[in-house]
Design an enzyme around this catalytic site. Sequence first.
Site, PDB file in Angstrom:
ATOM      1  N   TRP A 156     -18.630  33.623 -21.236  1.00  0.00           N
ATOM      2  CA  TRP A 156     -18.328  33.408 -19.815  1.00  0.00           C
ATOM      3  C   TRP A 156     -16.880  33.730 -19.483  1.00  0.00           C
ATOM      4  O   TRP A 156     -16.596  34.322 -18.428  1.00  0.00           O
ATOM      5  CB  TRP A 156     -18.705  31.982 -19.418  1.00  0.00           C
ATOM      6  CG  TRP A 156     -20.177  31.772 -19.527  1.00  0.00           C
ATOM      7  CD1 TRP A 156     -20.835  30.963 -20.409  1.00  0.00           C
ATOM      8  CD2 TRP A 156     -21.190  32.448 -18.773  1.00  0.00           C
ATOM      9  NE1 TRP A 156     -22.193  31.087 -20.251  1.00  0.00           N
ATOM     10  CE2 TRP A 156     -22.439  31.990 -19.257  1.00  0.00           C
ATOM     11  CE3 TRP A 156     -21.173  33.388 -17.747  1.00  0.00           C
ATOM     12  CZ2 TRP A 156     -23.655  32.444 -18.734  1.00  0.00           C
ATOM     13  CZ3 TRP A 156     -22.378  33.850 -17.227  1.00  0.00           C
ATOM     14  CH2 TRP A 156     -23.594  33.373 -17.719  1.00  0.00           C
ATOM     15  N   ASP A 205     -12.648  27.227 -15.515  1.00  0.00           N
ATOM     16  CA  ASP A 205     -14.095  27.170 -15.299  1.00  0.00           C
ATOM     17  C   ASP A 205     -14.586  25.898 -15.981  1.00  0.00           C
ATOM     18  O   ASP A 205     -14.613  25.817 -17.212  1.00  0.00           O
ATOM     19  CB  ASP A 205     -14.761  28.411 -15.900  1.00  0.00           C
ATOM     20  CG  ASP A 205     -16.285  28.383 -15.818  1.00  0.00           C
ATOM     21  OD1 ASP A 205     -16.849  27.362 -15.364  1.00  0.00           O
ATOM     22  OD2 ASP A 205     -16.905  29.375 -16.245  1.00  0.00           O
ATOM     23  N   LYS A 214     -25.452  22.233 -13.816  1.00  0.00           N
ATOM     24  CA  LYS A 214     -25.435  21.626 -15.148  1.00  0.00           C
ATOM     25  C   LYS A 214     -25.480  20.100 -15.051  1.00  0.00           C
ATOM     26  O   LYS A 214     -26.413  19.471 -15.520  1.00  0.00           O
ATOM     27  CB  LYS A 214     -24.190  22.059 -15.929  1.00  0.00           C
ATOM     28  CG  LYS A 214     -23.985  23.556 -16.027  1.00  0.00           C
ATOM     29  CD  LYS A 214     -25.131  24.253 -16.729  1.00  0.00           C
ATOM     30  CE  LYS A 214     -24.825  25.736 -16.905  1.00  0.00           C
ATOM     31  NZ  LYS A 214     -25.951  26.474 -17.512  1.00  0.00           N
TER      32      LYS A 214
END
Length: 341
Positions: free
Chosen positions: A77, A148, A172
């Site tokens: 990511w 992030d 999430k």
Amino acid sequence: MELSHRSAAYARLNADTEQMLRESMSIPCSHAILFMHGGGTGQFSAIPLNFMETKGRTTAEHGVETRTADYVVTGLWSSKAAQEAKKFGHINMVCPVPEKFTYVPEPATWAPSIDASYLYYCANETIHGVEFPEVPTPPTPHAPLVADISSNFLSRPMDVSKLGLAFAGAQKNAGCAGLTIVIVQRELLGRCDPRCPVVLDYGIVEKHSSVYNTPPVWSLFVFNQVLKWIQETGGLPAMEAMNKAKSKRIFDAIDQSGGFYSSAVEDKWRSRMNIPFRVGGPNGSQELETAFLTGAEARGMVGLKGHRSMGGIRASLYNAVTEDEVFLLSSYMEEFMSANR
């Protein structure tokens, strides 16, 4: 689901959600809270468009008016984020990209650039199971930290006052997909590139209280309910204690298996949220891993197959996964090992 985003009821929902989040995470007044679209991938573009400033760096790639940013790549990511940011300026890797994403190079060894507009990192890499245990301290903090926090958001206390910006997709630990939470220092607003789409302009979103255009109303409502549940459960300290206990149970099953189960991630950087591991040795046995997944599904445990780029098994232990459910997984791991060693 039919609530108008221009109604007084939605304004109350928006304000109540922001206040609960501010209290839960101890977010200072110096930081604005934005509710946006586009997920984490949208933020990969929004961040350079809002923060990358021209500082006169000369490069063959971009010429004299190059915008520069620092990136720490510790998994897929952060790698995707850096790749997207290259469209808008020069990207400096503050540390060598590991050949295998099993650790984070120590922050004291990072080499930030003097002219960077920000320093970006991913707090938890879901695919490789690498997590920063705390907000890092770069050796020479010339630029604001951008994080992030999508996959460990609300799983533990976090000192966001150290961050220029943090963002998280809701799907999430905060609810359902469609909502992106952005926490940003107010003093960093107003630097937006003129080319930035208006829906990604943090200053515009903040000015209009996150309702410049139609927000994801349902996703915000679900997020509001999740925050209430977290508060009623004991807040982020309770989430952290629960997640420590859950991850410890699975890592104990791995570490005490005598090599039958194997985790490649170094202890310091092991994620509490995502635990990838192999069955049958460090490289795994396809036969054993297929059998493991089949047996798990027969017991009602799904979603344990590792990412296609990694293979193996991956246990994701987000807040909604209970300690009882984790006990079922660890018990099955012991049972499977006894039957197949």
